[in-house]
Write an enzyme that holds these catalytic residues in place. Structure first.
Site, mmCIF file in Angstrom:
data_model
loop_
_atom_site.group_PDB
_atom_site.id
_atom_site.type_symbol
_atom_site.label_atom_id
_atom_site.label_comp_id
_atom_site.label_asym_id
_atom_site.label_seq_id
_atom_site.Cartn_x
_atom_site.Cartn_y
_atom_site.Cartn_z
ATOM 1 N N HIS A 1 0.820 -1.215 0.000
ATOM 2 C CA HIS A 1 0.000 0.000 0.000
ATOM 3 C C HIS A 1 0.855 1.267 0.000
ATOM 4 C CE1 HIS A 1 1.049 0.746 4.221
ATOM 5 N NE2 HIS A 1 0.913 -0.571 4.390
ATOM 6 N N GLU B 1 -2.565 -7.113 7.063
ATOM 7 C CA GLU B 1 -1.376 -6.794 7.850
ATOM 8 C C GLU B 1 -1.226 -7.762 9.025
ATOM 9 O OE1 GLU B 1 1.544 -5.906 8.329
ATOM 10 O OE2 GLU B 1 1.464 -3.709 8.360
#
Length: 306
Positions: free
Chosen positions: A32, A122
């Site tokens: 990201h 994550e």
């Protein structure tokens, strides 16, 4: 494996015709863009990790990355046919926003699907995070080892490995069962996975059968940096098809790992011998490096130290 220049067909040549699988030409892993948490770790104390947004810079990084990936897929010199792309994205706000900004570079006709995939999220560090405490915990993790250290109320790298492994099994089922809406006779299929730094390294570790020690040497991708796994002439995916040796070194791959990537890209006379595949890194198990300070313990002595 054969990759025809006359059409977009990419098939395995070493298995019976009736069982041939159509494989994506590329699997691209991208981290990201810059998030408010990357800029200020105190953000994790006020917001849940999954809701952390991109910064203005992160938005621009995502837009640029979309254009760069489009150029990789639209490389006229590598194929004379059309191409399509299918996205998998972590459910976190920063990854979804990255995909949204990247998507501005892609014509709708090129995108055949998007799937939110929780297993590439994550690493869980716990719930709301105190910045000072997290700094201490990360220092401890660096001493303990990134792969096995488990954050209190969170995950270890080994936990992430398990769920990424499970995702890979699902990914192959999606491909084998032709769940991705694409006609491989007409288009090159590309898969793009929008994820996080640790999950990307774990994905590569799992795919290429790297050891824990090799994983520990890997550098995390920078914001919106991507890794391209592309089918080579040997019929295997490799980082060395799109990326040069200097780039692989910068990412933390050892000379042995880089050589393996080249073999996967170009083929190797020993490739296909089952025992070589299974014991790819056997030197690391039986022949410790000269500068290693570890002593080799016999099986008999080892039992006494347990």
């Amino acid at each position: 494996m054969a990759d025809s220049n006359n059409n977009c067909t990419t098939i395995t040549a070493d298995i019976p015709v009736e069982h041939k699988r159509w494989l994506p030409k590329r699997i691209i892993l991208i981290r990201h863009g810059e998030s408010t948490g990357n800029k200020d770790e105190n953000a994790y104390g006020n917001s849940s990790d999954h809701s952390i947004p991109l910064t203005p810079l992160g938005i621009e990084q995502a837009k640029k990355a979309g254009t760069q990936i489009m150029e990789v897929l639209d490389n006229k010199s590598s194929s004379n046919c059309d191409w399509k792309v299918y996205f998998y994205v972590s459910p976190y706000e920063r990854t979804r926003s990255t995909l949204r900004e990247m998507g501005r570079a892609f014509p709708k006709s090129k995108v055949i699907g998007v799937k939110e995939e929780c297993r590439v999220r994550e690493q869980d560090f716990g719930n709301f995070q105190d910045a000072q405490k997290m700094k201490q915990l990360k220092e401890t993790r660096n001493k303990f080892g990134r792969f096995f250290y488990r954050f209190p109320e969170g995950e270890s790298g080994a936990d992430v490995y398990d769920r990424v492994s499970n995702f890979l099994e699902s990914l192959w089922r999606d491909i084998d069962m032709k769940r991705l809406p694409n006609n491989p006779e007409d288009n090159d299929l590309n898969i793009v996975i929008v994820s996080h730094g640790l999950a990307i390294r774990i994905f590569l570790m799992r795919w290429f059968k790297w050891t824990v020690e090799q994983f520990e040497s890997l550098k995390s991708p920078k914001n919106c940096e991507f890794r391209v796994m592309q089918l080579g002439s040997s019929g295997e995916y490799s980082l060395a098809v799109h990326h040069d040796e200097e780039k692989l070194k910068a990412w933390g791959l050892s000379p042995e790992m880089i050589e393996d990537q080249k073999n996967r890209a170009l083929g190797h006379e020993m490739r296909g011998k089952e025992h070589i595949e299974e014991c790819l890194w056997f030197d690391a198990f039986f022949y410790p490096s000269e500068d290693s300070s570890e002593e080799i313990i016999s099986v008999e002595d080892e039992g006494k130290t347990m």
